[in-house]
Design an enzyme around this catalytic site. Sequence first.
Site, PDB file in Angstrom:
ATOM      1  N   HIS A 140       2.751   1.221  12.847  1.00 54.10           N
ATOM      2  CA  HIS A 140       3.045   1.187  11.417  1.00 54.10           C
ATOM      3  C   HIS A 140       1.759   1.325  10.594  1.00 54.10           C
ATOM      4  O   HIS A 140       1.724   2.001   9.573  1.00 54.10           O
ATOM      5  CB  HIS A 140       3.765  -0.134  11.105  1.00 54.10           C
ATOM      6  CG  HIS A 140       4.159  -0.310   9.690  1.00 54.10           C
ATOM      7  ND1 HIS A 140       5.186   0.401   9.112  1.00 54.10           N
ATOM      8  CD2 HIS A 140       3.679  -1.121   8.724  1.00 54.10           C
ATOM      9  CE1 HIS A 140       5.314   0.032   7.855  1.00 54.10           C
ATOM     10  NE2 HIS A 140       4.412  -0.884   7.596  1.00 54.10           N
ATOM     11  N   LEU A 178     -10.758   5.236  -4.886  1.00 55.18           N
ATOM     12  CA  LEU A 178     -10.043   4.732  -3.720  1.00 55.18           C
ATOM     13  C   LEU A 178     -10.655   3.425  -3.226  1.00 55.18           C
ATOM     14  O   LEU A 178     -11.708   3.414  -2.603  1.00 55.18           O
ATOM     15  CB  LEU A 178     -10.060   5.787  -2.609  1.00 55.18           C
ATOM     16  CG  LEU A 178      -9.213   5.500  -1.384  1.00 55.18           C
ATOM     17  CD1 LEU A 178      -7.737   5.368  -1.753  1.00 55.18           C
ATOM     18  CD2 LEU A 178      -9.394   6.618  -0.362  1.00 55.18           C
ATOM     19  N   THR A 235      -5.081  -3.305   0.885  1.00 56.02           N
ATOM     20  CA  THR A 235      -5.656  -3.635   2.178  1.00 56.02           C
ATOM     21  C   THR A 235      -4.613  -3.402   3.258  1.00 56.02           C
ATOM     22  O   THR A 235      -3.508  -3.941   3.175  1.00 56.02           O
ATOM     23  CB  THR A 235      -6.113  -5.111   2.213  1.00 56.02           C
ATOM     24  OG1 THR A 235      -7.029  -5.331   1.141  1.00 56.02           O
ATOM     25  CG2 THR A 235      -6.781  -5.450   3.533  1.00 56.02           C
ATOM     26  N   ALA A 264       0.816  -1.216   0.000  1.00 54.48           N
ATOM     27  CA  ALA A 264       0.000   0.000   0.000  1.00 54.48           C
ATOM     28  C   ALA A 264       0.848   1.265   0.000  1.00 54.48           C
ATOM     29  O   ALA A 264       0.469   2.268  -0.607  1.00 54.48           O
ATOM     30  CB  ALA A 264      -0.943  -0.007   1.203  1.00 54.48           C
ATOM     31  N   TYR A 265       1.989   1.223   0.657  1.00 58.33           N
ATOM     32  CA  TYR A 265       2.833   2.418   0.741  1.00 58.33           C
ATOM     33  C   TYR A 265       3.305   2.878  -0.638  1.00 58.33           C
ATOM     34  O   TYR A 265       3.521   4.065  -0.867  1.00 58.33           O
ATOM     35  CB  TYR A 265       4.037   2.141   1.652  1.00 58.33           C
ATOM     36  CG  TYR A 265       4.856   3.366   1.943  1.00 58.33           C
ATOM     37  CD1 TYR A 265       4.383   4.344   2.815  1.00 58.33           C
ATOM     38  CD2 TYR A 265       6.096   3.559   1.339  1.00 58.33           C
ATOM     39  CE1 TYR A 265       5.127   5.481   3.084  1.00 58.33           C
ATOM     40  CE2 TYR A 265       6.844   4.698   1.606  1.00 58.33           C
ATOM     41  CZ  TYR A 265       6.360   5.650   2.475  1.00 58.33           C
ATOM     42  OH  TYR A 265       7.098   6.775   2.739  1.00 58.33           O
ATOM     43  N   GLU A 266       3.421   1.960  -1.580  1.00 55.35           N
ATOM     44  CA  GLU A 266       3.887   2.290  -2.931  1.00 55.35           C
ATOM     45  C   GLU A 266       2.776   2.810  -3.844  1.00 55.35           C
ATOM     46  O   GLU A 266       3.048   3.299  -4.948  1.00 55.35           O
ATOM     47  CB  GLU A 266       4.556   1.066  -3.572  1.00 55.35           C
ATOM     48  CG  GLU A 266       5.881   0.681  -2.945  1.00 55.35           C
ATOM     49  CD  GLU A 266       5.763  -0.015  -1.592  1.00 55.35           C
ATOM     50  OE1 GLU A 266       6.715   0.118  -0.793  1.00 55.35           O
ATOM     51  OE2 GLU A 266       4.734  -0.673  -1.321  1.00 55.35           O
TER      52      GLU A 266
END
EC number: 2.5.1.78
Length: 159
Positions: free
Chosen positions: A90, A115, A82, A58-60
């Site tokens: 975190h 989204l 997810t 998800a961070y990417e």
Amino acid sequence: MDVIEGNTVVSNITKIVVVVARFNKAINNHLLEGTIDTLKRVGQVQDENITIVWVPGAYELPLVSQALSISNKYDAIIVLGTIIRGITEHFEFIYKSCNFGLSNISISNLVPIGLGLLVTNDIGQAVERIGIKGNNKGSEAALAALEMINILKTIKNNN
């Protein structure tokens, strides 16, 4: 009185990119299925106009979405991922970074971002949101993206 609303059927040249996080892939595959089904069945988007990009997690999602948005190749971006709460902080860092980044990309580049990012306390909540019991957040993200494409086109054509 003018009322601007978008419908969910787009032109046959509309191009959509779906960016999917590989982390929690079992859940995200269901989101992707709902997204693709809605794009084709409701939006009438053709296979050749749908691109799928897999990213590690998800961070990417924001970085890749930014690169795709400035490429000017796509009418909308749909992000799927997810994030499930763990025992560390975190979780909050990841979902806040994603939401903030994706919001900025959409606003700055005037590209709709659907989204489909699940943020849940446990796996059970994630399963409830992937369509097994009737609602699929990937499908909802696709509907929002399709509608926003048409709203932005209407605004542009009215100016």
